[in-house]
Design an enzyme around this catalytic site. Structure first.
Site, PDB file in Angstrom:
ATOM      1  N   ARG A  17      85.072  75.528 110.394  1.00 16.09           N
ATOM      2  CA  ARG A  17      84.279  74.293 110.323  1.00 16.09           C
ATOM      3  C   ARG A  17      84.685  73.367 111.456  1.00 16.09           C
ATOM      4  NH1 ARG A  17      86.058  72.090 105.147  1.00 16.09           N
ATOM      5  NH2 ARG A  17      85.478  70.198 106.232  1.00 16.09           N
TER       6      ARG A  17
ATOM      7  N   LYS B  76     105.715  93.358 106.085  1.00 19.72           N
ATOM      8  CA  LYS B  76     106.681  93.262 107.187  1.00 19.72           C
ATOM      9  C   LYS B  76     107.578  94.498 107.234  1.00 19.72           C
ATOM     10  CE  LYS B  76     106.422  88.245 107.031  1.00 19.72           C
ATOM     11  NZ  LYS B  76     106.912  87.043 106.307  1.00 19.72           N
TER      12      LYS B  76
END
Lengths: 430, 430
Positions: free
Chosen positions: B48, B207
């Site tokens: 936006r 990870k």
């Protein structure tokens, strides 16, 4: 590219060189896969062919003619692990001129005459890598040069000499005096028979110069680094540190101060809560502060044949990949060209312990001496002991010249019987 | 080369993206000097246009058309910091196809579908760098990929999720229960309103997959990683750890076991003397063991806009240099192609606390259950409390399946009133 192979010459076959040769042989398949082509050892230069060695060098590779080895036109990468200034410098320069890339672990040479080497590498369009020169196996130069290339490093605090860290750790944990701890370090092989280079901070100063150059994109040489060793550190200093929740470490400190670089090596008290305080024995660690990343620490073995060889081999893989791709890595970065701040103008903090007469007005007189020098006091601790008293003062940040002059004046005061401990304080707020 | 400039597009302008934009602007001169050419921000894709932001994006750079931005033929490097699987994946693939190099911080995408991205990068002959995807600002992927390229990594133990480390640290230092510590983490902004991704170990597992892939030159995806979160960790577990001189941490563990790779995330007790034990608060650290280098640790802030942006910018400088030199860095290295060891076959150690009847023969019965499963016992501590007693057993190394089956049998025994704590033990000898 499938047909290409990379030929490597190793100069020196001592504790590091022999491990480099071992890993080149044992890990040949992995190295080839990681580089993208076979990596072949084509020669090992030594001083004496018949010296005893930790490893067996493959038949026919040993030579005493180092100059001849680096002059060979089939050598792609030269690994220099002889150490010292000469003949290492001439050999590296000759290797670069002959079109080889170079990997070296030579901190003394880099700190004394790095710019000459970097210029030769740039002119030859070859790589000069030296991760092993600082903090052994710990990857610290590559992170500074590459990982933090988009950030602004403001300070580097390093425990970069394992011998002195072992000695100071022993003094802290066992309450030993300096001589006793040094003897133990020698007995265990952590200190040389002549321990001067380690104990007087020369080794750490060379590493500080290399770290400061990289961190601040400037040229800093060993002679720019202020240096004090640990031979004057007493059991009383260590005890005094303990009483204020601190520990004594030999630190290599590189700081950005305005537009200038401060680089220094000296013993300092750091808070026990600081990550560097828990670096024990002969381990090394480098603590980095930068604007965006914040506080980082890199920890590991700072010396030893095998760990140092690991760093050499890491560089070798990068340099070999670059050769295959006909490119080179980032060279020296000295664009910022910052001046070195003189030690006297460097801001630090002092811890001062005094034996004084135990009578009224003493504290006021001592405090006035600090104030006269423009030094503000953070804490004072006073302990009466009958006729005399002990006063422990920790200052706020001030220039080293102002602090040093304060101590000199204190020594001359009648009410001061003795200045029993003077040490800088680092790793906290100013 | 003097005329060349590098154009950068940033996808996403949240906490990381806005800091990347800030640093690109503030550090423009330094970046240009380090890259060797000006680095210009040419567009920032957002959802936006009128959303509130931490920084002011230069006039005219904001766009909601991310696909259009990556399709521009004047973009040299695309920085992806949107996160999540789509549209991030399509945008990265499109950027590579259009000839841009990519820097991303997207751990979830890399752990789920890394190979697709790596293949696209190889095909396009472009760089795909992702240091920021693991442990925020801490340089860990580059050291694993490059500094240790000449060594053999055998184990990686990581505290790679700051939220869970904050919670467990709170439980340890303040004696809090899990819910209480989680609430505090949420109040301080260390945990999300929906903390599932952190607390249940999904973030750490992504990870772990990335670390295992790099460390062992193989393809490991998130679904290969065994995962347990910390929501079942009790104050009693933490207390029990304390009594044996240990501390509870959520660990990402990647190990080489023979020719296979084990990758897992679970809470574990580690000795307080282990370097990882002193990683407090929301800090991260990765402990690496390798054959030649020995033990290394990398420590720093594992999250946050500015630290993560530091890692992104470091990659950006490398990738931009490579573009200028018309080369690329080392791509994916998966040559070893190791299989993933099932969790049941992975060797670990268990800490088991039991409430048992306080009568003779109980210890013998419990010990027999361990022995029947082929599990050898390292230590037993027994405390009588009237009619019942507490028994704390720590095993030697055994397969997880054998340990798990032992616990199941203990639960079924008449003399065992309750199994009050079961937790794996890491970071010591087997």
């Amino acid at each position: 590219m499938e047909e290409k192979r990379l030929n490597v010459a190793v100069l020196g076959c001592g504790s590091v060189g022999s491990q480099v040769v071992r890993l080149l042989t044992e890990q040949a398949d992995d190295l080839a896969a990681r580089v993208g082509a076979p990596v072949e050892l084509v020669g090992v230069a030594v001083r004496r062919l018949d010296a005893p060695r930790d490893i067996e060098v493959p038949e026919g590779l040993l030579t005493t003619d180092a100059a001849g080895l680096v002059a060979r036109d089939d050598v792609d990468v030269v690994v220099e692990v002889i150490g010292g200034i000469e003949p290492a410098r001439s050999l590296i320069l000759s290797a670069l001129e002959n079109g080889a890339s170079v990997v070296t672990a030579n901190k003394a040479l880099l700190a004394e005459d790095g710019p000459t080497l970097f210029e030769a590498a740039t002119k030859a369009e070859r790589d000069l890598y030296y991760e092993a020169a600082v903090a052994g196996a710990i990857p610290i130069l590559r992170p500074l040069r590459e990982s933090l290339a988009g950030d602004k490093v403001t300070r580097v605090l390093g425990i970069v000499n394992g011998t002195t860290n072992f000695i100071l750790d022993k003094m802290d944990t066992a309450g030993s005096g300096f001589s006793e701890a040094l003897e133990e370090a020698q007995a265990l092989g952590y200190a040389e028979a002549d321990p001067t280079a380690d104990v007087e901070g020369f080794d750490a100063a060379a590493k500080a110069a290399i770290l400061a150059s990289l961190a601040f994109h400037s040229r800093v040489t060993a002679s720019d680094v202020y240096r004090e060793g640990i031979s004057e550190v007493t059991a009383a200093d260590v005890q005094s540190a303990r009483e204020m929740g601190a520990v004594v470490k030999l630190l290599a400190i590189c700081e950005l101060r305005g537009d200038q670089v401060a680089a220094r090596v000296h013993p300092a008290m750091i808070p026990r809560s600081h990550p560097l305080a828990s670096v024990h024995g002969a381990y090394n660690a480098v603590f980095v502060e930068s604007e965006a990343a914040g506080q980082l620490m890199f920890y590991g073995p700072g010396a030893g044949g095998s760990p140092t060889a690991s760093a050499v081999l890491g560089d070798l893989v990068t340099v070999a990949r670059n050769r295959l791709a006909d490119t080179r890595g980032a060279g020296e970065s000295a664009y910022a060209d910052r001046a070195v701040l003189p030690m006297g103008e460097t801001r630090t903090r002092y811890h001062v312990a005094l034996d004084v007469d135990d009578r009224s007005g003493v504290l006021a007189a001592v405090a006035t001496t600090f104030a006269d020098n423009g030094v503000s006091i953070q804490t004072v601790r006073q302990e009466g002991r009958g006729a005399d008293a002990q006063l422990v003062v920790v200052s706020h940040g001030a220039t080293d010249a102002a602090l040093s002059s304060t101590v000199q004046q204190l020594r001359g005061m009648d009410i001061v019987r003795d200045v029993t401990s003077v040490m800088r304080v680092e790793g906290g707020d100013e």
